[in-house]
Design an enzyme around this catalytic site. Structure first.
Site, PDB file in Angstrom:
ATOM      1  N   ARG A 156      -0.676   9.446  -9.815  1.00  0.00           N
ATOM      2  CA  ARG A 156      -0.735   8.175  -9.082  1.00  0.00           C
ATOM      3  C   ARG A 156      -0.110   7.022  -9.870  1.00  0.00           C
ATOM      4  NH1 ARG A 156      -3.949   7.470  -4.832  1.00  0.00           N
ATOM      5  NH2 ARG A 156      -4.364   5.330  -5.454  1.00  0.00           N
ATOM      6  N   ASP A 180     -12.222  -4.811  -4.175  1.00  0.00           N
ATOM      7  CA  ASP A 180     -12.789  -3.474  -3.948  1.00  0.00           C
ATOM      8  C   ASP A 180     -12.058  -2.396  -4.749  1.00  0.00           C
ATOM      9  OD1 ASP A 180     -14.839  -4.205  -2.215  1.00  0.00           O
ATOM     10  OD2 ASP A 180     -13.450  -4.328  -0.532  1.00  0.00           O
ATOM     11  N   HIS A 182       2.342   3.629  -9.063  1.00  0.00           N
ATOM     12  CA  HIS A 182       2.119   2.212  -9.386  1.00  0.00           C
ATOM     13  C   HIS A 182       3.311   1.643 -10.177  1.00  0.00           C
ATOM     14  CE1 HIS A 182      -1.737   2.461  -7.574  1.00  0.00           C
ATOM     15  NE2 HIS A 182      -2.302   3.182  -8.519  1.00  0.00           N
ATOM     16  N   ARG A 203      -4.631  -2.176   8.843  1.00  0.00           N
ATOM     17  CA  ARG A 203      -5.820  -3.001   8.610  1.00  0.00           C
ATOM     18  C   ARG A 203      -5.495  -4.038   7.547  1.00  0.00           C
ATOM     19  NH1 ARG A 203      -7.828   2.423   7.032  1.00  0.00           N
ATOM     20  NH2 ARG A 203      -7.332   2.740   4.831  1.00  0.00           N
ATOM     21  N   LEU A 204      -6.409  -5.026   7.410  1.00  0.00           N
ATOM     22  CA  LEU A 204      -6.172  -6.118   6.463  1.00  0.00           C
ATOM     23  C   LEU A 204      -6.805  -5.870   5.098  1.00  0.00           C
ATOM     24  CD1 LEU A 204      -6.517  -9.309   8.704  1.00  0.00           C
ATOM     25  CD2 LEU A 204      -4.434  -8.404   7.656  1.00  0.00           C
ATOM     26  N   LEU A 206      10.859 -20.847  -4.307  1.00  0.00           N
ATOM     27  CA  LEU A 206       9.914 -19.968  -3.602  1.00  0.00           C
ATOM     28  C   LEU A 206       8.594 -20.028  -4.371  1.00  0.00           C
ATOM     29  CD1 LEU A 206      10.484 -16.433  -2.177  1.00  0.00           C
ATOM     30  CD2 LEU A 206       8.643 -16.749  -3.818  1.00  0.00           C
ATOM     31  N   ARG A 249     -12.131   2.139  -8.129  1.00  0.00           N
ATOM     32  CA  ARG A 249     -11.279   3.275  -8.525  1.00  0.00           C
ATOM     33  C   ARG A 249     -11.624   3.738  -9.948  1.00  0.00           C
ATOM     34  NH1 ARG A 249      -5.444   2.480  -5.609  1.00  0.00           N
ATOM     35  NH2 ARG A 249      -6.325   1.862  -3.604  1.00  0.00           N
ATOM     36  N   ASP A 280       0.833  -1.205   0.000  1.00  0.00           N
ATOM     37  CA  ASP A 280       0.000   0.000   0.000  1.00  0.00           C
ATOM     38  C   ASP A 280       0.870   1.259   0.000  1.00  0.00           C
ATOM     39  OD1 ASP A 280      -2.379   1.375  -0.033  1.00  0.00           O
ATOM     40  OD2 ASP A 280      -2.681   1.279   2.139  1.00  0.00           O
ATOM     41  N   GLY A 337       0.012   5.585  -4.250  1.00  0.00           N
ATOM     42  CA  GLY A 337      -0.572   6.885  -4.609  1.00  0.00           C
ATOM     43  C   GLY A 337       0.023   7.999  -3.770  1.00  0.00           C
ATOM     44  N   TRP A 392       2.894   7.991  -2.257  1.00  0.00           N
ATOM     45  CA  TRP A 392       4.308   8.149  -2.634  1.00  0.00           C
ATOM     46  C   TRP A 392       4.411   9.102  -3.826  1.00  0.00           C
ATOM     47  CZ3 TRP A 392       6.987   7.159  -7.164  1.00  0.00           C
ATOM     48  CH2 TRP A 392       8.382   7.134  -7.066  1.00  0.00           C
ATOM     49  N   GLU A 424       1.507 -13.043  12.376  1.00  0.00           N
ATOM     50  CA  GLU A 424       2.102 -11.875  13.030  1.00  0.00           C
ATOM     51  C   GLU A 424       1.899 -10.675  12.093  1.00  0.00           C
ATOM     52  OE1 GLU A 424       3.494 -11.889  16.077  1.00  0.00           O
ATOM     53  OE2 GLU A 424       2.962 -14.005  16.207  1.00  0.00           O
TER      54      GLU A 424
HETATM   55  C1  IPE Z   1      -1.544   0.290  -3.385  1.00  0.00           C
HETATM   56  O1  IPE Z   1      -1.347   1.656  -3.387  1.00  0.00           O
HETATM   57  C2  IPE Z   1      -1.843  -0.249  -4.753  1.00  0.00           C
HETATM   58  C3  IPE Z   1      -3.225  -0.693  -4.915  1.00  0.00           C
HETATM   59  C4  IPE Z   1      -4.136  -0.699  -3.980  1.00  0.00           C
HETATM   60  C5  IPE Z   1      -3.621  -1.171  -6.222  1.00  0.00           C
HETATM   61  P1  IPE Z   1      -2.569   2.684  -3.384  1.00  0.00           P
HETATM   62  O2  IPE Z   1      -2.945   2.974  -4.791  1.00  0.00           O
HETATM   63  O3  IPE Z   1      -3.684   2.205  -2.528  1.00  0.00           O
HETATM   64  O4  IPE Z   1      -1.866   3.940  -2.739  1.00  0.00           O
HETATM   65  P2  IPE Z   1      -2.488   4.933  -1.668  1.00  0.00           P
HETATM   66  O5  IPE Z   1      -3.006   4.102  -0.513  1.00  0.00           O
HETATM   67  O6  IPE Z   1      -3.574   5.687  -2.365  1.00  0.00           O
HETATM   68  O7  IPE Z   1      -1.327   5.793  -1.279  1.00  0.00           O
HETATM   69  C1  IPE Z   2      -5.287  -2.712  -0.102  1.00  0.00           C
HETATM   70  O1  IPE Z   2      -5.000  -1.367  -0.276  1.00  0.00           O
HETATM   71  C2  IPE Z   2      -5.236  -3.435  -1.420  1.00  0.00           C
HETATM   72  C3  IPE Z   2      -3.907  -3.537  -2.041  1.00  0.00           C
HETATM   73  C4  IPE Z   2      -2.784  -3.117  -1.514  1.00  0.00           C
HETATM   74  C5  IPE Z   2      -3.884  -4.175  -3.320  1.00  0.00           C
HETATM   75  P1  IPE Z   2      -6.166  -0.271  -0.423  1.00  0.00           P
HETATM   76  O2  IPE Z   2      -5.499   1.016  -0.607  1.00  0.00           O
HETATM   77  O3  IPE Z   2      -7.138  -0.706  -1.477  1.00  0.00           O
HETATM   78  O4  IPE Z   2      -6.884  -0.393   1.011  1.00  0.00           O
HETATM   79  P2  IPE Z   2      -7.802   0.634   1.798  1.00  0.00           P
HETATM   80  O5  IPE Z   2      -8.874   1.090   0.845  1.00  0.00           O
HETATM   81  O6  IPE Z   2      -6.926   1.771   2.244  1.00  0.00           O
HETATM   82  O7  IPE Z   2      -8.322  -0.151   2.968  1.00  0.00           O
HETATM   83 MG    MG Z   3      -4.129   2.410  -0.533  1.00  0.00          MG
END
Ligand code: IPE
Ligand code: IPE
Ligand code: MG
Length: 239
Positions: A29, A63, A33, A179-180, A127, A67, A16, A19, A21, A192
């Site tokens: 964004r 989910d 990626h 969070r997960l 792996l 986007r 995560d 965006g 970064w 862990e």
């Molecule tokens: C993780 O980075 C990549 C995906 C979820 C596809 P984000 O795109 O969620 O980056 P932030 O959380 O907006 O910084």
């Molecule tokens: C979780 O990141 C999904 C991935 C890293 C692929 P999100 O950026 O989608 O999660 P939320 O929306 O902050 O929970």
């Molecule tokens: Mg994110």
């Protein structure tokens, strides 16, 4: 849940912060990626060096379809390019690739590339790399439940949910959230958890090593009392 990499940890990473970064650098964004794909390459090689058995990378959640279409298309294109460019190296390095999640909503060229990469790497035994694309932990449990018999054990049901993969030992989440986000819900029962404020494009071999060092220093008890042997027999778990 058995693994062909017994004894080596299963590490899941919620990659995560791409965006944020990019935003911090005044970049779109998509640039985040792209940098995230570079981090995937880097961290995979580091995981081999660190003796990780299974590495599950959360690349696109179910989910994430919420986007904007342009961001989703870019992510699909980047994942396609990643698999296309990486497969030869995976074969060379003995890395087996699996993609988990739904395939039916992916662009045809990505689904075809996944099938090609999985077939090309199926004998890898250094792996097991699993990339989660259009993945939902709840969706995986629901899919397993709809095919399950009522008298299944947790172990049998776990095989339906997650295939022949061991439970997760360590979850790393970059980007600062704790969070997960629907990742590997069944498999994380005793994982862990390790959270870092670093954004995914900043994460490298030394950060993976630090997370694994902290993981190795933790005491895992699985509901028991750690090193002490249990004086009573554990009854069969409720089904
Ligand atoms: C993780 O980075 C990549 C995906 C979820 C596809 P984000 O795109 O969620 O980056 P932030 O959380 O907006 O910084
Ligand atoms: C979780 O990141 C999904 C991935 C890293 C692929 P999100 O950026 O989608 O999660 P939320 O929306 O902050 O929970
Ligand atoms: Mg994110």
């Amino acid at each position: 849940m058995q693994s062909s990499f017994d004894g080596k940890p299963h590490v899941g990473i919620i990659m995560d912060g791409n965006g944020r970064w990019a935003a911090r650098r005044g970049l779109p964004r998509g640039a985040g990626h792209e940098a995230g794909i570079e981090a995937m390459r880097r961290v995979l090689r580091a995981a081999v060096d660190e003796g990780v058995g299974t590495l599950t990378l959360y690349a696109f959640s179910s989910d994430n379809w919420r986007r904007p279409a342009a961001e989703v298309s870019l992510l699909m294109a980047l994942l396609h390019r990643y698999l296309d460019g990486e497969t030869e190296g995976l074969v060379r390095d003995g890395i087996r690739l699996s993609v988990i999640g739904r395939r039916d909503r992916l662009p045809d060229n990505l689904a075809a590339e996944i099938a090609r990469s999985e077939a090309a790497t199926e004998w890898g035994d250094a792996l097991h790399l699993r990339v989660a694309i259009d993945y939902s932990g709840r969706g995986a449990i629901l899919a397993a439940a709809s095919g399950a018999r009522a008298d299944l054990t947790q172990e049998d049901f776990g095989a339906l949910v997650s295939g022949d993969v061991a439970s997760v030992d360590l979850i790393i989440r970059t980007g600062g959230e704790q969070r997960l986000s629907d990742f590997l819900l069944w498999e994380c029962a005793y994982a862990e958890l390790y959270f870092t404020p670093l954004c995914w494009p900043e994460f490298g071999a030394e950060h993976l090593a630090a997370a694994l060092a902290e993981y190795r220093a933790r005491t895992r008890r699985f509901g028991g009392l750690g090193a002490q042997p249990s004086p009573i027999r554990v009854p069969a778990p409720a089904r």
